[in-house]
Design an enzyme around this catalytic site. Structure first.
Site, PDB file in Angstrom:
ATOM      1  N   LYS A 203      33.032  87.734  -1.379  1.00 59.60           N
ATOM      2  CA  LYS A 203      34.194  87.167  -0.707  1.00 59.60           C
ATOM      3  C   LYS A 203      34.819  88.275   0.124  1.00 59.60           C
ATOM      4  CE  LYS A 203      38.404  84.626  -1.229  1.00 59.60           C
ATOM      5  NZ  LYS A 203      39.231  83.829  -2.115  1.00 59.60           N
ATOM      6  N   ARG A 213      46.012  79.152   4.081  1.00 57.20           N
ATOM      7  CA  ARG A 213      47.312  79.634   3.587  1.00 57.20           C
ATOM      8  C   ARG A 213      48.408  78.616   3.857  1.00 57.20           C
ATOM      9  NH1 ARG A 213      45.850  85.249   4.326  1.00 57.20           N
ATOM     10  NH2 ARG A 213      44.096  85.447   2.879  1.00 57.20           N
ATOM     11  N   LYS A 226      44.345  91.432   1.562  1.00 59.54           N
ATOM     12  CA  LYS A 226      43.608  91.461   0.297  1.00 59.54           C
ATOM     13  C   LYS A 226      42.468  92.475   0.311  1.00 59.54           C
ATOM     14  CE  LYS A 226      45.140  86.747  -0.708  1.00 59.54           C
ATOM     15  NZ  LYS A 226      44.848  85.406  -1.241  1.00 59.54           N
ATOM     16  N   GLU A 242      27.442  93.437  -5.852  1.00 58.94           N
ATOM     17  CA  GLU A 242      28.338  92.432  -6.445  1.00 58.94           C
ATOM     18  C   GLU A 242      27.535  91.318  -7.126  1.00 58.94           C
ATOM     19  OE1 GLU A 242      31.458  92.023  -6.970  1.00 58.94           O
ATOM     20  OE2 GLU A 242      32.587  93.297  -5.606  1.00 58.94           O
ATOM     21  N   LYS A 257      31.414  83.881   1.187  1.00 58.66           N
ATOM     22  CA  LYS A 257      32.608  83.319   1.824  1.00 58.66           C
ATOM     23  C   LYS A 257      33.264  84.367   2.695  1.00 58.66           C
ATOM     24  CE  LYS A 257      37.120  81.503   0.531  1.00 58.66           C
ATOM     25  NZ  LYS A 257      38.017  81.186  -0.542  1.00 58.66           N
ATOM     26  N   SER A 283      38.425  77.493   6.006  1.00 59.70           N
ATOM     27  CA  SER A 283      39.392  76.785   6.841  1.00 59.70           C
ATOM     28  C   SER A 283      39.329  77.197   8.311  1.00 59.70           C
ATOM     29  CB  SER A 283      40.796  77.010   6.273  1.00 59.70           C
ATOM     30  OG  SER A 283      41.092  78.387   6.195  1.00 59.70           O
ATOM     31  N   TYR A 322      35.265  71.300   4.344  1.00 58.72           N
ATOM     32  CA  TYR A 322      36.298  70.274   4.524  1.00 58.72           C
ATOM     33  C   TYR A 322      35.756  69.080   5.295  1.00 58.72           C
ATOM     34  CZ  TYR A 322      38.989  74.263   2.975  1.00 58.72           C
ATOM     35  OH  TYR A 322      39.424  75.342   2.252  1.00 58.72           O
TER      36      TYR A 322
HETATM   37  C1  PBG Z   1      41.991  82.794  -2.658  1.00 58.29           C
HETATM   38  C2  PBG Z   1      41.340  81.772  -1.791  1.00 58.29           C
HETATM   39  C3  PBG Z   1      41.148  81.883  -0.423  1.00 58.29           C
HETATM   40  C4  PBG Z   1      40.554  80.701  -0.007  1.00 58.29           C
HETATM   41  C5  PBG Z   1      40.340  79.917  -1.130  1.00 58.29           C
HETATM   42  N1  PBG Z   1      40.841  80.593  -2.238  1.00 58.29           N
HETATM   43  C6  PBG Z   1      41.398  83.005   0.488  1.00 58.29           C
HETATM   44  C7  PBG Z   1      42.671  83.703   0.475  1.00 58.29           C
HETATM   45  O1  PBG Z   1      43.721  83.153   0.217  1.00 58.29           O
HETATM   46  O2  PBG Z   1      42.626  84.897   0.753  1.00 58.29           O
HETATM   47  C8  PBG Z   1      40.211  80.381   1.414  1.00 58.29           C
HETATM   48  C9  PBG Z   1      39.611  79.071   1.672  1.00 58.29           C
HETATM   49  C10 PBG Z   1      39.579  78.713   3.107  1.00 58.29           C
HETATM   50  O3  PBG Z   1      40.000  79.477   4.002  1.00 58.29           O
HETATM   51  O4  PBG Z   1      39.113  77.608   3.388  1.00 58.29           O
HETATM   52  N2  PBG Z   1      41.762  82.618  -4.002  1.00 58.29           N
END
Ligand code: PBG
Length: 333
Positions: A203, A213, A226, A242, A257, A283, A322
């Site tokens: 990730k 978000r 992060k 990992e 991801k 997203s 999605y």
């Molecule tokens: C964090 C989390 C994230 C997404 C799902 N769970 C990323 C983040 O907040 O840094 C992103 C999913 C997306 O962008 O579709 N646990």
């Protein structure tokens, strides 16, 4: 001296196999089917709520009482599994994400609702704390750092509650060290040996999560980024390291991801480990396609299907997207 095209190609004419749809179909190496889809859904507080998300056109947040009908729809469309996320009310959030340990929190309620409505759909929950912290980070935040081991203890406890609520697969998206082993041990000791685990193995600290978000309400909460726990987008070998750890610790599936900018990572992990490997079309990837289509710059359905097929070609066994219900409709004709 110039050579003719025929001298260069000899008897080899690659285009012979592309002449007609029937021979393109015969030559096709990969196919996308509804079996490849996992649908990430967003939940929200309240009752009878279905609210559209501005940055994810076509995506909605559903209150728990409305998620059952969505799950039933997914089941009818042949979508194998749903992954749940939620916009948790600010008053339930705190520094350590303690709401994750509420057996009756929104995620656990939704699991039960989905299982009741659509028992044939797999439910994938996530133990990351970002849904429950008031700072939007995925772990416990103290003195400017995300505390690893204390977070892992919390995730392990949460995983048991999620399994108890009926989750089929518990996932971990927060990139803490040692979490997959701790979650596996906790599930086993609680009698959930058969509950699966999915590691968000590679990730990345990515800009492509922006619209998510908004969906989970952490847009204004999150300070900083992060990068001290997600992977550096510059790295590839590190993903192998990992994955080695996650698999050794007992993860049943691994994931990459975001998706499309990281297809090379999917391919490397699949080649290296041959374990079930998922991709998350996040997203920002969804928004890019929708925004370009809205402007008329891209053909919407065509690029949606192409983007998902490319995950298959790269080696993904399934894709969180999605677009899942829409694509299932397209594929089912
Ligand atoms: C964090 C989390 C994230 C997404 C799902 N769970 C990323 C983040 O907040 O840094 C992103 C999913 C997306 O962008 O579709 N646990």
């Amino acid at each position: 001296m110039k050579r003719s095209v025929d001298e260069i190609t000899g008897n080899r004419r690659m285009r012979r196999n592309r002449r007609f749809e029937w021979n393109r179909r015969l030559m096709r190496e990969n196919v996308l089917s509804t079996d490849d889809l996992i649908w990430p859904v967003f939940l929200c507080e309240g009752t009878n709520v279905e609210e559209p998300l501005e940055k994810l056109p076509g995506v909605h947040r559903y209150s728990v009482d409305r998620i059952g009908e969505q799950a039933k729809m997914a089941q009818n469309l042949g979508i194998p599994a749903i992954a749940t996320f939620a916009n948790v009310a600010l008053e339930k959030r705190d520094q350590t994400g303690s709401e994750v340990l509420n057996p009756d929190n929104i995620i656990n309620q939704a699991t039960k609702a989905i299982k009741d409505a659509a028992p044939d759909v797999g439910v994938i929950t996530d133990v990351a704390l970002d849904l429950f912290t008031d700072h939007g980070h995925d772990g416990i935040y103290r003195d400017g750092i995300i505390v690893n081991d204390e977070t892992v203890e919390r995730l392990a406890e949460a995983s048991v509650l999620q399994a108890e609520a009926g989750a089929d697969i518990v996932s971990a998206s927060e990139m803490m060290d040692g979490r997959m082993g701790a979650i596996r041990d906790a599930l086993n000791s609680a009698g959930y040996e058969m509950t699966g685990t999915l590691a968000y193995t590679a990730k990345y600290a990515s800009g492509f999560y922006g619209p998510y978000r908004e969906a989970v309400g952490t847009e204004d909460l999150l300070k900083g980024d992060k990068r001290t726990y997600f992977m550096d987008p510059a790295n590839s070998d590190e993903a192998i390291h990992e994955a080695y750890l996650d698999i050794s610790e007992g993860a049943d599936m691994i994931m990459v991801k975001p998706g499309m900018p990281y297809l090379d990572i999917i391919r490397r992990l699949k080649d290296e480990f041959q374990v079930p490997t998922l991709a998350y079309q996040v997203s920002g990837e969804y928004s890019m396609i929708m925004a370009a289509a809205e402007k008329g710059y891209l053909e919407e359905e065509r690029v949606i299907l192409e983007s998902l097929l490319c995950f298959k070609r790269a080696g993904a066994d399934a894709v969180l997207t999605y677009f899942a219900p829409r694509v299932a409709e397209m594929l089912n004709g």
